[in-house]
Design a protein around this motif. Structure first.
Motif: not given
Length: 202
Positions: A70-74, A116-123
């Motif tokens: 998820p960190r790489q995606s962000i 915004t993205l940290t409120r989302m789940d990894d999937e």
């Protein structure tokens, strides 16, 4: 006589291949014993096959670990966000506002995306994509979209404001799906000049 024949064979292989191929030592075992036993051949085949399976296991393991976290995606979304912003500015606007954009506006864009993205789940983060066509006539810089649903999650825009006696300003803001893109979240303004600015993407 056998020793002489072995030396001749080694020398001829070396000359024919310019020393690139060296004879396998198993050849000498076969020549000395007359023939290799089936057991030694099968054990050699198994020994040769074993490293291949180990190598393929290592390759499979490295492929599985290469999945984006998820960190790489962000991080990749943030990189693309900056890239799309500069595409929107074009070669005429970017040199004028680029430094101020980097110092004041983009850190707020990063913050808004990360919140915004940290409120989302990894999937869910795995299915996020960033639009790659900033608008030339409209406000759109880029949108972050869920590829599975095709719905926008957050939209980043810039509007050109003309203020009487002050001149032209660029108003950076964003909208989120949480309030159905109604609220106008201001990121900041950058002054252009009193002259009309060029078109986006120019």
């Amino acid at each position: 006589m056998k020793k002489w024949w072995q030396k001749t064979l080694v020398l001829s292989v070396a000359l024919l291949t310019f020393g690139l191929i060296t004879p396998n030592h198993e050849i000498w075992d076969v020549l000395e014993n007359g023939q290799a036993s089936n057991n030694s051949q099968s054990s050699n085949i198994q020994a040769n096959d074993q490293p291949k399976t180990q190598v393929s296991a290592v390759v499979e393991e490295s492929i599985s670990t290469e999945e984006e976290t998820p960190r790489q995606s962000i991080e990749s979304i943030l990189f693309a966000a900056k890239e799309q912003s500069y595409i929107k500015f074009g070669s005429r606007i970017a040199p004028v506002i680029g430094d101020e954009f980097e110092e004041r506006i983009f850190p707020k864009i990063e913050e808004a995306i990360e919140q915004t993205l940290t409120r989302m789940d990894d999937e869910s983060i795995k299915y996020l994509a960033i639009s790659n066509r900033p608008s030339q006539n409209g406000e759109k810089i880029f949108h972050i979209t869920n590829e599975e649903t095709g719905k926008d999650l957050i939209r980043f825009h810039v509007r050109t404001d003309k203020r009487p006696q002050d001149g032209f300003f660029y108003n950076f803001h964003y909208h989120t799906a949480e309030d159905h893109f109604v609220a106008h979240h201001t990121l900041g303004d950058i002054y252009w000049s009193k002259n009309t600015p060029p078109k986006w993407l120019s």
